[in-house]
Design an enzyme around this catalytic site. Structure first.
Site, PDB file in Angstrom:
ATOM      1  N   ARG A  50     -12.127  -8.959   8.181  1.00  0.00           N
ATOM      2  CA  ARG A  50     -11.311 -10.054   7.633  1.00  0.00           C
ATOM      3  C   ARG A  50     -10.830 -10.983   8.756  1.00  0.00           C
ATOM      4  O   ARG A  50     -10.735 -12.201   8.584  1.00  0.00           O
ATOM      5  CB  ARG A  50     -10.115  -9.463   6.854  1.00  0.00           C
ATOM      6  CG  ARG A  50     -10.565  -8.847   5.548  1.00  0.00           C
ATOM      7  CD  ARG A  50      -9.434  -8.200   4.782  1.00  0.00           C
ATOM      8  NE  ARG A  50      -9.910  -7.805   3.452  1.00  0.00           N
ATOM      9  CZ  ARG A  50      -9.327  -6.883   2.695  1.00  0.00           C
ATOM     10  NH1 ARG A  50      -8.232  -6.272   3.115  1.00  0.00           N
ATOM     11  NH2 ARG A  50      -9.807  -6.590   1.508  1.00  0.00           N
TER      12      ARG A  50
ATOM     13  N   HIS B 277      -2.728   0.323   8.906  1.00  0.00           N
ATOM     14  CA  HIS B 277      -3.407  -0.480   7.878  1.00  0.00           C
ATOM     15  C   HIS B 277      -2.373  -0.910   6.830  1.00  0.00           C
ATOM     16  O   HIS B 277      -2.331  -0.400   5.715  1.00  0.00           O
ATOM     17  CB  HIS B 277      -4.532   0.362   7.252  1.00  0.00           C
ATOM     18  CG  HIS B 277      -5.279  -0.338   6.165  1.00  0.00           C
ATOM     19  ND1 HIS B 277      -5.969  -1.509   6.363  1.00  0.00           N
ATOM     20  CD2 HIS B 277      -5.449  -0.026   4.845  1.00  0.00           C
ATOM     21  CE1 HIS B 277      -6.526  -1.882   5.218  1.00  0.00           C
ATOM     22  NE2 HIS B 277      -6.221  -1.013   4.295  1.00  0.00           N
TER      23      HIS B 277
ATOM     24  N   ARG C 256       0.845  -1.205   0.000  1.00  0.00           N
ATOM     25  CA  ARG C 256       0.000   0.000   0.000  1.00  0.00           C
ATOM     26  C   ARG C 256       0.880   1.255   0.000  1.00  0.00           C
ATOM     27  O   ARG C 256       0.524   2.275  -0.566  1.00  0.00           O
ATOM     28  CB  ARG C 256      -0.902   0.004   1.244  1.00  0.00           C
ATOM     29  CG  ARG C 256      -1.916  -1.138   1.267  1.00  0.00           C
ATOM     30  CD  ARG C 256      -2.682  -1.144   2.574  1.00  0.00           C
ATOM     31  NE  ARG C 256      -3.716  -2.175   2.644  1.00  0.00           N
ATOM     32  CZ  ARG C 256      -3.541  -3.390   3.145  1.00  0.00           C
ATOM     33  NH1 ARG C 256      -2.360  -3.761   3.601  1.00  0.00           N
ATOM     34  NH2 ARG C 256      -4.543  -4.252   3.189  1.00  0.00           N
TER      35      ARG C 256
ATOM     36  N   ASP D 216     -10.187  -4.586   8.234  1.00  0.00           N
ATOM     37  CA  ASP D 216      -9.253  -5.593   8.743  1.00  0.00           C
ATOM     38  C   ASP D 216      -9.919  -6.454   9.825  1.00  0.00           C
ATOM     39  O   ASP D 216      -9.675  -7.663   9.910  1.00  0.00           O
ATOM     40  CB  ASP D 216      -7.989  -4.911   9.297  1.00  0.00           C
ATOM     41  CG  ASP D 216      -7.274  -4.093   8.227  1.00  0.00           C
ATOM     42  OD1 ASP D 216      -7.407  -4.437   7.041  1.00  0.00           O
ATOM     43  OD2 ASP D 216      -6.595  -3.110   8.579  1.00  0.00           O
TER      44      ASP D 216
HETATM   45  N1  LIG Z   1      -8.526   1.706   3.306  1.00  0.00           N
HETATM   46  C1  LIG Z   1      -8.872   0.509   2.846  1.00  0.00           C
HETATM   47  O1  LIG Z   1      -9.185  -0.401   3.617  1.00  0.00           O
HETATM   48  C2  LIG Z   1      -8.898   0.260   1.364  1.00  0.00           C
HETATM   49  C3  LIG Z   1      -9.462  -0.906   0.830  1.00  0.00           C
HETATM   50  C4  LIG Z   1      -9.479  -1.082  -0.548  1.00  0.00           C
HETATM   51  C5  LIG Z   1      -8.940  -0.120  -1.392  1.00  0.00           C
HETATM   52  N2  LIG Z   1      -8.382   0.997  -0.835  1.00  0.00           N
HETATM   53  C6  LIG Z   1      -7.809   2.057  -1.674  1.00  0.00           C
HETATM   54  O2  LIG Z   1      -8.875   2.802  -2.252  1.00  0.00           O
HETATM   55  C7  LIG Z   1      -8.410   3.408  -3.458  1.00  0.00           C
HETATM   56  C8  LIG Z   1      -9.406   3.112  -4.576  1.00  0.00           C
HETATM   57  O3  LIG Z   1      -9.388   1.740  -4.902  1.00  0.00           O
HETATM   58  P1  LIG Z   1     -10.292   1.187  -6.093  1.00  0.00           P
HETATM   59  O4  LIG Z   1     -10.096  -0.277  -6.132  1.00  0.00           O
HETATM   60  O5  LIG Z   1     -11.672   1.727  -5.993  1.00  0.00           O
HETATM   61  O6  LIG Z   1      -9.566   1.858  -7.360  1.00  0.00           O
HETATM   62  P2  LIG Z   1     -10.204   2.188  -8.789  1.00  0.00           P
HETATM   63  O7  LIG Z   1      -9.075   2.418  -9.726  1.00  0.00           O
HETATM   64  O8  LIG Z   1     -11.226   1.165  -9.146  1.00  0.00           O
HETATM   65  O9  LIG Z   1     -10.985   3.565  -8.550  1.00  0.00           O
HETATM   66  C9  LIG Z   1     -10.346   4.757  -8.259  1.00  0.00           C
HETATM   67  C10 LIG Z   1     -11.098   5.879  -8.961  1.00  0.00           C
HETATM   68  O10 LIG Z   1     -10.549   7.140  -8.552  1.00  0.00           O
HETATM   69  C11 LIG Z   1     -10.684   8.004  -9.664  1.00  0.00           C
HETATM   70  N3  LIG Z   1      -9.810   9.163  -9.505  1.00  0.00           N
HETATM   71  C12 LIG Z   1      -8.468   9.235  -9.663  1.00  0.00           C
HETATM   72  N4  LIG Z   1      -8.040  10.495  -9.433  1.00  0.00           N
HETATM   73  C13 LIG Z   1      -9.124  11.227  -9.120  1.00  0.00           C
HETATM   74  C14 LIG Z   1      -9.337  12.571  -8.756  1.00  0.00           C
HETATM   75  N5  LIG Z   1      -8.330  13.444  -8.681  1.00  0.00           N
HETATM   76  N6  LIG Z   1     -10.585  12.965  -8.494  1.00  0.00           N
HETATM   77  C15 LIG Z   1     -11.631  12.128  -8.573  1.00  0.00           C
HETATM   78  N7  LIG Z   1     -11.495  10.818  -8.895  1.00  0.00           N
HETATM   79  C16 LIG Z   1     -10.264  10.379  -9.177  1.00  0.00           C
HETATM   80  C17 LIG Z   1     -10.332   7.123 -10.861  1.00  0.00           C
HETATM   81  O11 LIG Z   1     -10.796   7.693 -12.075  1.00  0.00           O
HETATM   82  C18 LIG Z   1     -11.014   5.815 -10.489  1.00  0.00           C
HETATM   83  O12 LIG Z   1     -12.321   5.716 -11.036  1.00  0.00           O
HETATM   84  C19 LIG Z   1      -7.007   2.864  -3.690  1.00  0.00           C
HETATM   85  O13 LIG Z   1      -6.050   3.778  -3.229  1.00  0.00           O
HETATM   86  C20 LIG Z   1      -6.982   1.605  -2.842  1.00  0.00           C
HETATM   87  O14 LIG Z   1      -5.676   1.244  -2.471  1.00  0.00           O
HETATM   88  C21 LIG Z   1      -8.356   1.197   0.511  1.00  0.00           C
END
Ligand SMILES: NC(=O)c1ccc[n+]([C@@H]2O[C@H](COP(=O)([O-])OP(=O)(O)OC[C@H]3O[C@@H](n4cnc5c(N)ncnc54)[C@H](O)[C@@H]3O)[C@@H](O)[C@H]2O)c1
Length: 306
Positions: free
Chosen positions: A151, A175, A88, A148
């Protein structure tokens, strides 16, 4: 109750879907930078309304923050997800810029909002949002521990051959694959310590499987997971929107709690209408305190990259 979700990708759309299905918000605005993408996701989700029986109105916009004005809760899921083999922490280069500009744009249109940060590396992105917006600490919440912990409960149910509703457990700390701390000592099956039902080796395996829970799914899916992350975010949003006083581990800015300062890291909190109503300080063993300290050191190293 108006909720904005920035990022209409896998996690953002899943989060919007769960919020709508639970039917507690009047409005969800999905915002994405990709032209037409959020509009398409919103329309698709709205076409499930009659099938799933909800009245929440979901709209999609391309980068137009005026449509997010006066949101009660804003969720940031924008940014790149990890690919198999990535940590991450490796996402920081791209995601820091996105989270900084998105959080500032959101606050400009919804100065009273409560912000939930999901983008990774989540603890550092929550810290960044805190610094970038200057919001009071009870209004900035990082989502990681809720996922988490879900899970952890899944792995406990598997090891116990028990329904997951029988199981309780919590994950605190950073995380990340190495930073999270599944509190096996406090995990129970209907109030009975889980150590009654399995060997210490099996419990250790549960702990390790929990810590790499995200990486395991990323390897299987080719990108990071979305159903459980979306459900976990919707749980936090509901706890705030419905003033549930529900306890979740969340990444929050600490000022002396757990002996730490100037860091966002996962600890148990009570969530209600004001966001973080209270940080709950539980008694940790010396070993758990050491784990927490090591986890915080790792988070600080990533914060330093900012
Ligand atoms: N905290 C957690 O537990 C957790 C869990 C899963 C994923 N995540 C994180 O969440 C994030 C998103 O994951 P995902 O699988 O949905 O990715 P994804 O690629 O499917 O979606 C991300 C979206 O963000 C958009 N985006 C990018 N820059 C942008 C901006 N400046 N303004 C508006 N939109 C913008 C993209 O166009 C895309 O549609 C990642 O960083 C991932 O690591 C965190």
């Amino acid at each position: 109750m108006k909720v904005t979700v920035v990022g209409a990708g896998a996690v953002g759309a899943s989060c919007a879907e769960y919020i709508a299905i639970k039917d507690f918000a009047s409005e969800v605005v999905l915002l994405d930078i990709k032209e037409g993408f959020a509009e398409g996701k919103a329309m698709d989700l709205m076409q499930t309304a009659s099938l799933n029986g909800f009245d929440t109105k979901i709209t999609g916009v391309t980068n137009d923050y005026s449509k997010t004005a006066n949101s009660d809760i804003c969720v940031i899921t924008s940014g790149i997800p990890r690919k198999p083999g990535m940590t991450r922490e490796e996402l920081i280069g791209i995601n820091a810029g996105i989270v900084k500009s998105v959080s500032s744009s959101l606050i400009a249109h919804s100065p009273n909002t409560i912000l939930i940060v999901v983008s990774n590396p989540m603890d550092t992105m929550t810290y960044l949002a805190h610094k970038a917006t200057g919001l009071p600490k009870h209004r900035i919440i990082g989502m990681g521990g809720a996922l988490d912990s879900a899970r952890f409960k899944y792995r406990l149910g598997e090891a116990l051959n028990a329904p997951i509703s029988d199981v309780d457990g919590m994950v605190i700390g950073g995380h990340s694959d190495t930073g999270m701390i599944p509190l096996t000592r406090l995990a129970t099956r209907n109030s009975v310590p889980v150590s009654k039902f399995m060997s210490s080796e099996r419990l250790e395996q549960v702990k390790e499987d929990t810590k790499v829970g995200g990486a395991t799914l990323t390897k299987l899916l080719g990108t990071s997971a979305w159903y459980a992350p979306g459900a976990a975010v919707s749980g936090l949003v509901q706890a705030i929107a419905c003033d549930q006083n529900k306890m979740y581990p969340c990444s929050v800015f600490l000022e002396g709690e757990y002996g730490m300062n100037d860091i966002c890291i996962g600890v148990p909190v009570i969530l209600g209408r004001n966001g973080i109503e209270r940080i709950v300080e539980i008694e940790l063993t010396d070993a758990e305190k050491t784990n927490m300290q090591e986890s915080a050191d790792a988070v600080r190293k990533v914060n330093d990259l900012l």
